[in-house]
Design a protein around this motif. Structure first.
Motif, PDB file in Angstrom:
ATOM      1  N   PHE A  87      30.310  30.472  42.366  1.00  0.00           N
ATOM      2  CA  PHE A  87      29.722  30.689  41.047  1.00  0.00           C
ATOM      3  C   PHE A  87      30.289  29.662  40.070  1.00  0.00           C
ATOM      4  N   ARG A  88      29.408  29.002  39.365  1.00  0.00           N
ATOM      5  CA  ARG A  88      29.850  28.059  38.333  1.00  0.00           C
ATOM      6  C   ARG A  88      30.322  28.846  37.119  1.00  0.00           C
ATOM      7  N   GLU A  89      31.445  28.459  36.608  1.00  0.00           N
ATOM      8  CA  GLU A  89      31.995  29.115  35.425  1.00  0.00           C
ATOM      9  C   GLU A  89      32.293  28.109  34.324  1.00  0.00           C
ATOM     10  N   ASP A  90      31.596  26.988  34.336  1.00  0.00           N
ATOM     11  CA  ASP A  90      31.885  25.959  33.349  1.00  0.00           C
ATOM     12  C   ASP A  90      31.436  26.342  31.938  1.00  0.00           C
ATOM     13  N   LYS A  91      30.433  27.195  31.804  1.00  0.00           N
ATOM     14  CA  LYS A  91      29.967  27.599  30.477  1.00  0.00           C
ATOM     15  C   LYS A  91      30.381  29.020  30.125  1.00  0.00           C
ATOM     16  N   HIS A  92      30.358  29.908  31.128  1.00  0.00           N
ATOM     17  CA  HIS A  92      30.720  31.306  30.891  1.00  0.00           C
ATOM     18  C   HIS A  92      31.536  31.818  32.071  1.00  0.00           C
ATOM     19  N   ALA A  93      32.597  32.544  31.764  1.00  0.00           N
ATOM     20  CA  ALA A  93      33.423  33.127  32.816  1.00  0.00           C
ATOM     21  C   ALA A  93      32.704  34.342  33.408  1.00  0.00           C
ATOM     22  N   PHE A  94      32.830  34.521  34.714  1.00  0.00           N
ATOM     23  CA  PHE A  94      32.240  35.676  35.380  1.00  0.00           C
ATOM     24  C   PHE A  94      33.188  36.854  35.209  1.00  0.00           C
ATOM     25  N   ASP A  95      32.673  37.979  34.719  1.00  0.00           N
ATOM     26  CA  ASP A  95      33.479  39.166  34.452  1.00  0.00           C
ATOM     27  C   ASP A  95      33.478  40.069  35.683  1.00  0.00           C
ATOM     28  N   LEU A  96      34.513  39.940  36.520  1.00  0.00           N
ATOM     29  CA  LEU A  96      34.591  40.758  37.739  1.00  0.00           C
ATOM     30  C   LEU A  96      34.758  42.236  37.427  1.00  0.00           C
ATOM     31  N   GLY A  97      35.407  42.565  36.328  1.00  0.00           N
ATOM     32  CA  GLY A  97      35.563  43.967  35.935  1.00  0.00           C
ATOM     33  C   GLY A  97      34.221  44.602  35.629  1.00  0.00           C
ATOM     34  N   LEU A  98      33.392  43.888  34.890  1.00  0.00           N
ATOM     35  CA  LEU A  98      32.050  44.387  34.569  1.00  0.00           C
ATOM     36  C   LEU A  98      31.192  44.474  35.828  1.00  0.00           C
ATOM     37  N   TYR A  99      31.309  43.478  36.702  1.00  0.00           N
ATOM     38  CA  TYR A  99      30.583  43.505  37.977  1.00  0.00           C
ATOM     39  C   TYR A  99      30.999  44.733  38.784  1.00  0.00           C
ATOM     40  N   ASN A 100      32.294  45.050  38.784  1.00  0.00           N
ATOM     41  CA  ASN A 100      32.784  46.220  39.507  1.00  0.00           C
ATOM     42  C   ASN A 100      32.199  47.511  38.942  1.00  0.00           C
ATOM     43  N   GLU A 101      32.071  47.588  37.629  1.00  0.00           N
ATOM     44  CA  GLU A 101      31.456  48.769  37.014  1.00  0.00           C
ATOM     45  C   GLU A 101      29.989  48.894  37.436  1.00  0.00           C
ATOM     46  N   ALA A 102      29.294  47.771  37.512  1.00  0.00           N
ATOM     47  CA  ALA A 102      27.902  47.787  37.966  1.00  0.00           C
ATOM     48  C   ALA A 102      27.809  48.270  39.418  1.00  0.00           C
ATOM     49  N   LEU A 103      28.757  47.856  40.259  1.00  0.00           N
ATOM     50  CA  LEU A 103      28.783  48.335  41.647  1.00  0.00           C
ATOM     51  C   LEU A 103      28.899  49.851  41.700  1.00  0.00           C
ATOM     52  N   LYS A 104      29.775  50.397  40.870  1.00  0.00           N
ATOM     53  CA  LYS A 104      29.948  51.852  40.843  1.00  0.00           C
ATOM     54  C   LYS A 104      28.641  52.545  40.473  1.00  0.00           C
ATOM     55  N   VAL A 105      27.926  52.005  39.496  1.00  0.00           N
ATOM     56  CA  VAL A 105      26.659  52.606  39.063  1.00  0.00           C
ATOM     57  C   VAL A 105      25.635  52.567  40.185  1.00  0.00           C
ATOM     58  N   ILE A 106      25.484  51.419  40.850  1.00  0.00           N
ATOM     59  CA  ILE A 106      24.456  51.345  41.887  1.00  0.00           C
ATOM     60  C   ILE A 106      24.798  52.203  43.098  1.00  0.00           C
ATOM     61  N   HIS A 107      26.096  52.438  43.339  1.00  0.00           N
ATOM     62  CA  HIS A 107      26.477  53.318  44.445  1.00  0.00           C
ATOM     63  C   HIS A 107      26.395  54.790  44.043  1.00  0.00           C
ATOM     64  N   ASP A 108      26.577  55.100  42.766  1.00  0.00           N
ATOM     65  CA  ASP A 108      26.472  56.484  42.296  1.00  0.00           C
ATOM     66  C   ASP A 108      25.026  56.953  42.173  1.00  0.00           C
ATOM     67  N   PHE A 109      24.087  56.018  42.025  1.00  0.00           N
ATOM     68  CA  PHE A 109      22.679  56.352  41.850  1.00  0.00           C
ATOM     69  C   PHE A 109      21.804  55.589  42.839  1.00  0.00           C
ATOM     70  N   PRO A 110      21.978  55.860  44.140  1.00  0.00           N
ATOM     71  CA  PRO A 110      21.229  55.097  45.152  1.00  0.00           C
ATOM     72  C   PRO A 110      19.717  55.310  45.074  1.00  0.00           C
ATOM     73  N   GLN A 111      19.285  56.400  44.473  1.00  0.00           N
ATOM     74  CA  GLN A 111      17.842  56.639  44.356  1.00  0.00           C
ATOM     75  C   GLN A 111      17.177  55.622  43.422  1.00  0.00           C
ATOM     76  N   TYR A 112      17.952  55.028  42.526  1.00  0.00           N
ATOM     77  CA  TYR A 112      17.413  54.035  41.605  1.00  0.00           C
ATOM     78  C   TYR A 112      17.708  52.604  42.039  1.00  0.00           C
ATOM     79  N   TYR A 113      18.695  52.436  42.919  1.00  0.00           N
ATOM     80  CA  TYR A 113      19.103  51.104  43.375  1.00  0.00           C
ATOM     81  C   TYR A 113      19.176  51.089  44.898  1.00  0.00           C
TER      82      TYR A 113
END
Length: 121
Positions: A87-113
């Motif tokens: 992942f290129r991060e020259d303009k914006h840093a990738f937020d792994l913490g936020l990505y981890n929160e998104a993972l939790k949501v998609i695993h908690d609601f598999p009917q939508y994801y």
């Protein structure tokens, strides 16, 4: 291992690996260390936990920053990497913490994801 690319891949973090042994996954993490042989490297996920990614052939480029790996989970809860994208991060840093929160949501609601297609015959 060609089947890894032909089937849906579940996005996981380190805590979820033991539930996906033998299955294709997509793992995103920050490179912590590359083995001198270039045949493995360690990624840290959004929870700060580490996973080892093993490769069948040595890296042919420098690896740093955030990487997305597609591969299969081994019995040792490491990832046998089939491909990776830096992942290129020259303009914006990738937020792994936020990505981890998104993972939790998609695993908690598999009917939508859903990670795959369920067909009816």
């Amino acid at each position: 291992m060609g089947d890894v690319f032909e089937t849906p891949k579940t996005r996981v973090n380190t805590s979820m690996l033991s539930q996906h042994i033998g299955k294709p996954v997509c793992f995103v993490g920050r490179v912590e260390k590359v083995h001198p042989s270039g045949t493995s490297f360690i990624l840290t996920d959004g929870e700060g936990k580490n996973v080892t990614v093993e490769l069948s052939e040595p890296l042919d480029e420098e690896l740093s920053g955030v990487v997305e790996v597609v591969g299969k989970v081994t019995n040792r809860a490491s990832v046998l990497g089939m491909s990776y994208v830096i992942f290129r991060e020259d303009k914006h840093a990738f937020d792994l913490g936020l990505y981890n929160e998104a993972l939790k949501v998609i695993h908690d609601f598999p009917q939508y994801y859903p990670f795959g297609f369920v067909g009816t015959e």
